[in-house]
Motif scaffolding. Structure first.
Motif, PDB file in Angstrom:
ATOM      1  N   ILE A  41      13.796   1.090  -1.400  1.00 17.86           N
ATOM      2  CA  ILE A  41      13.189  -0.093  -0.806  1.00 17.86           C
ATOM      3  C   ILE A  41      13.621  -0.260   0.640  1.00 17.86           C
ATOM      4  N   GLU A  45      10.253  -0.060   2.354  1.00 19.29           N
ATOM      5  CA  GLU A  45       9.732  -1.407   2.562  1.00 19.29           C
ATOM      6  C   GLU A  45      10.163  -2.020   3.882  1.00 19.29           C
ATOM      7  N   SER A 132       6.094  -0.085   7.829  1.00 22.27           N
ATOM      8  CA  SER A 132       6.069  -1.218   6.903  1.00 22.27           C
ATOM      9  C   SER A 132       5.613  -2.490   7.600  1.00 22.27           C
TER      10      SER A 132
END
Length: 365
Positions: A41, A45, A132
């Motif tokens: 992540i 992300e 992202s």
């Protein structure tokens, strides 16, 4: 799933054997997988992802051979956009390893089947990083590569990449390119509204051409702010739902950002959208390497496929298309949101502006 070390695999096996009399070892596996997801992540992300790559939860592999040179990226990156990572290798490569300084893990990209551009005895590669929508801090990219003969390169790194926050909203369409040229992003929405430098706003319905004519007459030479120009429409009861909120290198006034962005903040018109790009003017000398560009789109935070190939390059000797000649505009493709496919314009004629109305001395509005 993360790549586990021998020690972690042994530890997991011991845990499973020791607890076999009370349960299966699924929960132990889930624990490891959750840790892997959490670690990924951070990179995916908060920074970027790379298509057709594998996330590796380990330190970036570093060798002793200086295989890689000329690592280049845009010095600016926008939230939810993309950036082209370009470099040269002295050998044909099998894999490329890309990470962020100070962040655990990296992406392993298999380039063994990629046909690189030959540059004499060297090989040129390019990889698109999908940025992202949560990207918020400046960063440096670190890279190593493994040659087909097994040689592992030393690490090379980019300069500091400056993050520019732009609108992401419900719908975001972005363009990035690698040269100091004036490249334009263009969008036609399901209502037939065109969004590009000459018409930087879009609406929840069609707007009469007479309104645009009044807009051009009012703002052609004023240098009015975007908020002032937006109020022109809202004062007429016209609801603005989207806009071109970043227009880089306009009329070759170089800002070095090399990105453009269109965003619909809260309302997205259902139907089919057409995406195109145009080299308005080559700001470097003709014959110098033409700009390579990439286009991305997000709807409700998820990536949208526009075409099989969302990366392209302008010819080295192509000076530009400031007259918006329809035949020279590059159509990237279409995408549909809301489940309703509307008719796609047969031509790009809506992009052809009346130059006399709003282009003064070669300047954009």
């Amino acid at each position: 799933m993360k790549k586990r070390s021998k020690n972690s695999t042994l530890f997991m096996a011991i845990m499973c054997v020791g607890l076999a009399f009370v349960s299966s070892c699924d929960w132990v596996k889930d624990l490891f997988d959750k840790e892997s997801d959490d670690e990924k992540i951070v990179l995916e992300e908060q920074y970027f992802s790379i298509n057709n790559s594998v996330y590796m939860n380990e330190s970036l592999p570093i060798g002793k051979e200086a295989l890689i040179s000329g690592l280049a990226m845009n010095k600016s990156a926008i939230t939810g956009g993309s950036t082209m990572l370009q470099f040269t290798s002295s050998q044909r490569l099998a894999t490329v390893h890309i990470g962020v300084n100070g962040v655990n893990g990296y992406y392993r990209c298999d380039v063994s089947r990629t046909e690189p551009v030959r540059n004499g005895s060297r090989y040129d590669y390019q990889i698109v990083l999908l940025l992202s929508q949560r990207l918020s801090v400046d960063f440096n990219v670190f890279l190593t590569a493994l040659a087909v003969d097994g040689t592992l390169s030393t690490v090379v790194n980019s300069t500091n990449i400056n993050v520019i926050e732009v609108g992401t909203g419900k719908l975001q369409v972005s363009l990035s390119w690698d040269r100091q040229d004036d490249v334009d992003l263009m969008l036609i929405d399901p209502n037939g509204n065109q969004v590009y430098y000459a018409r930087p706003f879009t609406f929840d319905g069609a707007v009469d051409e007479a309104v645009w004519e009044e807009y051009y007459e009012k703002f052609a030479d004023t240098g009015a702010t975007k908020e002032t120009r937006k109020r022109f429409f809202t004062s007429k009861g016209i609801r603005v739902i989207g806009e071109l909120d970043l227009d880089s290198n306009a009329a070759c006034e170089i800002d070095g950002v090399n990105n453009e962005n269109i965003t619909y903040e809260e309302v997205v018109v259902p139907g089919t959208y057409l995406v195109a790009v145009n080299l308005w003017q080559k700001c470097t000398d003709t014959g110098v390497k033409g700009s390579t560009f990439s286009v991305t789109a997000y709807h409700n935070g998820l990536p949208v496929r526009i075409a099989d190939q969302q990366v392209g390059k302008f010819a080295d000797n192509y000076a530009g298309n400031s007259d918006l000649d329809n035949d020279k505009i590059i159509v990237i493709g279409t995408f549909t949101v809301g489940g309703t496919r509307s008719a796609v314009p047969a031509t790009l004629k809506p992009f052809i502006p009346d130059q006399k109305r709003f282009l003064k001395k070669g300047k954009k509005p």
